[in-house]
Design a protein around this motif. Structure first.
Motif, PDB file in Angstrom:
ATOM      1  N   TYR A   1     -18.907  -8.203  11.723  1.00 31.35           N
ATOM      2  CA  TYR A   1     -18.352  -8.707  10.472  1.00 31.35           C
ATOM      3  C   TYR A   1     -18.363 -10.228  10.496  1.00 31.35           C
ATOM      4  N   SER A   2     -18.670 -10.818   9.379  1.00 25.30           N
ATOM      5  CA  SER A   2     -18.820 -12.267   9.304  1.00 25.30           C
ATOM      6  C   SER A   2     -17.557 -13.002   9.748  1.00 25.30           C
ATOM      7  N   PRO A   3     -17.675 -13.828  10.776  1.00 29.31           N
ATOM      8  CA  PRO A   3     -16.521 -14.633  11.189  1.00 29.31           C
ATOM      9  C   PRO A   3     -16.168 -15.696  10.143  1.00 29.31           C
ATOM     10  N   ASN A   4     -17.054 -15.932   9.182  1.00 34.50           N
ATOM     11  CA  ASN A   4     -16.730 -16.843   8.085  1.00 34.50           C
ATOM     12  C   ASN A   4     -15.767 -16.198   7.088  1.00 34.50           C
ATOM     13  N   LEU A   5     -15.780 -14.874   7.022  1.00 31.16           N
ATOM     14  CA  LEU A   5     -14.840 -14.161   6.152  1.00 31.16           C
ATOM     15  C   LEU A   5     -13.566 -13.785   6.901  1.00 31.16           C
ATOM     16  N   TYR A   6     -13.730 -13.326   8.118  1.00 33.89           N
ATOM     17  CA  TYR A   6     -12.597 -12.819   8.907  1.00 33.89           C
ATOM     18  C   TYR A   6     -12.351 -13.778  10.065  1.00 33.89           C
ATOM     19  N   GLU A   7     -11.624 -14.855   9.779  1.00 30.66           N
ATOM     20  CA  GLU A   7     -11.453 -15.913  10.766  1.00 30.66           C
ATOM     21  C   GLU A   7     -10.291 -15.666  11.722  1.00 30.66           C
ATOM     22  N   LEU A   8      -9.135 -15.363  11.176  1.00 27.91           N
ATOM     23  CA  LEU A   8      -7.929 -15.256  11.991  1.00 27.91           C
ATOM     24  C   LEU A   8      -7.235 -13.918  11.785  1.00 27.91           C
ATOM     25  N   GLN A   9      -6.610 -13.442  12.844  1.00 26.74           N
ATOM     26  CA  GLN A   9      -5.817 -12.226  12.715  1.00 26.74           C
ATOM     27  C   GLN A   9      -4.563 -12.507  11.898  1.00 26.74           C
ATOM     28  N   ILE A  10      -4.045 -11.466  11.293  1.00 25.24           N
ATOM     29  CA  ILE A  10      -2.798 -11.548  10.538  1.00 25.24           C
ATOM     30  C   ILE A  10      -1.725 -10.867  11.373  1.00 25.24           C
ATOM     31  N   ASN A  11      -0.696 -11.615  11.695  1.00 22.03           N
ATOM     32  CA  ASN A  11       0.405 -11.085  12.494  1.00 22.03           C
ATOM     33  C   ASN A  11       1.445 -10.488  11.550  1.00 22.03           C
ATOM     34  N   TYR A  12       1.239  -9.232  11.210  1.00 19.59           N
ATOM     35  CA  TYR A  12       2.100  -8.519  10.258  1.00 19.59           C
ATOM     36  C   TYR A  12       2.716  -7.351  11.014  1.00 19.59           C
ATOM     37  N   ASP A  13       4.007  -7.405  11.229  1.00 18.06           N
ATOM     38  CA  ASP A  13       4.718  -6.346  11.952  1.00 18.06           C
ATOM     39  C   ASP A  13       5.207  -5.326  10.930  1.00 18.06           C
ATOM     40  N   PHE A  14       4.710  -4.127  11.036  1.00 21.29           N
ATOM     41  CA  PHE A  14       4.993  -3.088  10.044  1.00 21.29           C
ATOM     42  C   PHE A  14       6.453  -2.638  10.068  1.00 21.29           C
ATOM     43  N   ASN A  15       7.189  -3.048  11.077  1.00 20.92           N
ATOM     44  CA  ASN A  15       8.603  -2.672  11.179  1.00 20.92           C
ATOM     45  C   ASN A  15       9.533  -3.745  10.639  1.00 20.92           C
ATOM     46  N   ILE A  16       8.987  -4.838  10.151  1.00 18.91           N
ATOM     47  CA  ILE A  16       9.807  -5.918   9.598  1.00 18.91           C
ATOM     48  C   ILE A  16       9.746  -5.860   8.078  1.00 18.91           C
ATOM     49  N   ASN A  17      10.890  -6.046   7.454  1.00 17.53           N
ATOM     50  CA  ASN A  17      10.952  -6.114   5.999  1.00 17.53           C
ATOM     51  C   ASN A  17      10.743  -7.572   5.600  1.00 17.53           C
ATOM     52  N   TYR A  18       9.548  -7.894   5.143  1.00 14.17           N
ATOM     53  CA  TYR A  18       9.223  -9.259   4.756  1.00 14.17           C
ATOM     54  C   TYR A  18       9.688  -9.580   3.335  1.00 14.17           C
ATOM     55  N   GLY A  19      10.131  -8.585   2.635  1.00 10.54           N
ATOM     56  CA  GLY A  19      10.565  -8.797   1.263  1.00 10.54           C
ATOM     57  C   GLY A  19       9.446  -8.559   0.283  1.00 10.54           C
ATOM     58  N   TYR A  20       9.833  -8.488  -0.980  1.00 13.72           N
ATOM     59  CA  TYR A  20       8.873  -8.148  -2.021  1.00 13.72           C
ATOM     60  C   TYR A  20       7.807  -9.219  -2.189  1.00 13.72           C
ATOM     61  N   GLU A  21       8.213 -10.483  -2.270  1.00 14.00           N
ATOM     62  CA  GLU A  21       7.273 -11.555  -2.601  1.00 14.00           C
ATOM     63  C   GLU A  21       6.157 -11.694  -1.573  1.00 14.00           C
ATOM     64  N   VAL A  22       6.485 -11.639  -0.298  1.00 14.98           N
ATOM     65  CA  VAL A  22       5.463 -11.731   0.745  1.00 14.98           C
ATOM     66  C   VAL A  22       4.484 -10.569   0.611  1.00 14.98           C
ATOM     67  N   ASN A  23       5.004  -9.371   0.459  1.00 14.71           N
ATOM     68  CA  ASN A  23       4.142  -8.197   0.333  1.00 14.71           C
ATOM     69  C   ASN A  23       3.307  -8.234  -0.935  1.00 14.71           C
ATOM     70  N   TYR A  24       3.886  -8.704  -2.030  1.00 12.07           N
ATOM     71  CA  TYR A  24       3.164  -8.791  -3.296  1.00 12.07           C
ATOM     72  C   TYR A  24       1.978  -9.750  -3.188  1.00 12.07           C
ATOM     73  N   GLN A  25       2.227 -10.931  -2.661  1.00 15.69           N
ATOM     74  CA  GLN A  25       1.160 -11.919  -2.590  1.00 15.69           C
ATOM     75  C   GLN A  25       0.117 -11.560  -1.539  1.00 15.69           C
ATOM     76  N   LEU A  26       0.536 -10.989  -0.432  1.00 13.03           N
ATOM     77  CA  LEU A  26      -0.433 -10.571   0.586  1.00 13.03           C
ATOM     78  C   LEU A  26      -1.320  -9.453   0.033  1.00 13.03           C
ATOM     79  N   TYR A  27      -0.716  -8.468  -0.598  1.00 12.27           N
ATOM     80  CA  TYR A  27      -1.484  -7.376  -1.202  1.00 12.27           C
ATOM     81  C   TYR A  27      -2.495  -7.923  -2.209  1.00 12.27           C
ATOM     82  N   ASN A  28      -2.044  -8.813  -3.070  1.00 12.12           N
ATOM     83  CA  ASN A  28      -2.948  -9.358  -4.084  1.00 12.12           C
ATOM     84  C   ASN A  28      -4.038 -10.207  -3.472  1.00 12.12           C
ATOM     85  N   TYR A  29      -3.750 -10.885  -2.368  1.00 12.03           N
ATOM     86  CA  TYR A  29      -4.829 -11.619  -1.707  1.00 12.03           C
ATOM     87  C   TYR A  29      -5.895 -10.633  -1.208  1.00 12.03           C
TER      88      TYR A  29
END
Length: 153
Positions: free
Chosen positions: A106-134
Motif C-alpha cells: 500500500y502506498s506509503p504516501n497515502l498511509y503514512e502514520l498509524q492511528i493510535n485509537y484505543d477501542f476501549n476509550i470513549n473519545y466522545g462524539y466529536e472525535v469519532n464524528y470527525q475521524l469517521y468523516n475523514y
C-alpha cells in the motif's frame, strides 16, 4: 483418454473458471459529485485538529479540501449515533494501521502514520464524528476501500 477422465477435466476447468471469475472484483469506483470534486481539487492545505481535552487526545489532519468537504458535503453532526461511529472507526482504524505496516503493498504516501485509537476509550462524539468523516473523505478522494462498506455520504 476415456470419457470419464475427459468429463472430470471439463468439470475441473469449469470450477477453476468459476473460481477465477469470483476472485475478480465487481467493486466499482464510488461516484463522486461535482461538489465533491471541487473539494478534492483544493490545493491549499486545511489543518483540522480533532481534540478531546479531557482525555488529552488529538488528531491533526492536514489535507487540502477536507474542511470544505466536512462543512458542505458530510452528513451533519448527530446524523449518526456515537456507537455507529465508534464501530466504523474500529474497522477503519484497524485496516488503516494494517496498511501502514505494509508499505510494499500500500502506498506509503497515502498511509503514512498509524492511528493510535484505543477501542476501549470513549473519545466522545466529536472525535469519532470527525475521524469517521475523514475516513469517508479519504476513501472517496483516493478511491480506497478500508472495509466492507461502500464509502457513502
Amino acid at each position: 483418454m476415456n470419457i470419464k477422465a475427459l468429463f472430470k477435466i471439463l468439470i475441473l476447468l469449469l470450477l477453476m473458471a468459476l473460481g477465477i471469475g469470483s476472485c475478480t472484483s465487481n467493486k466499482k469506483a464510488v461516484e463522486v459529485t461535482s461538489q465533491e470534486k471541487k473539494a478534492f481539487e483544493q490545493k491549499e492545505g486545511d489543518t483540522i485538529t480533532i481534540a478531546n481535552d479531557s482525555l488529552e487526545y488529538d488528531i491533526i489532519i492536514i489535507e487540502p479540501g477536507y474542511n470544505v468537504w466536512l462543512q458542505s458535503i458530510a452528513k451533519p453532526r448527530q446524523y449518526y449515533s456515537q456507537s455507529f461511529l465508534e464501530n466504523r472507526n474500529n474497522i477503519y482504524v484497524r485496516e488503516w494501521n494494517a496498511r501502514v505496516m505494509q508499505p510494499q503493498r500500500y502506498s506509503p504516501n497515502l498511509y503514512e502514520l498509524q492511528i493510535n485509537y484505543d477501542f476501549n476509550i470513549n473519545y466522545g462524539y466529536e472525535v469519532n464524528y470527525q475521524l469517521y468523516n475523514y475516513f469517508i473523505y479519504f476513501q472517496r478522494k483516493y478511491n480506497q476501500r478500508l472495509g466492507p462498506f461502500v464509502p457513502r455520504i
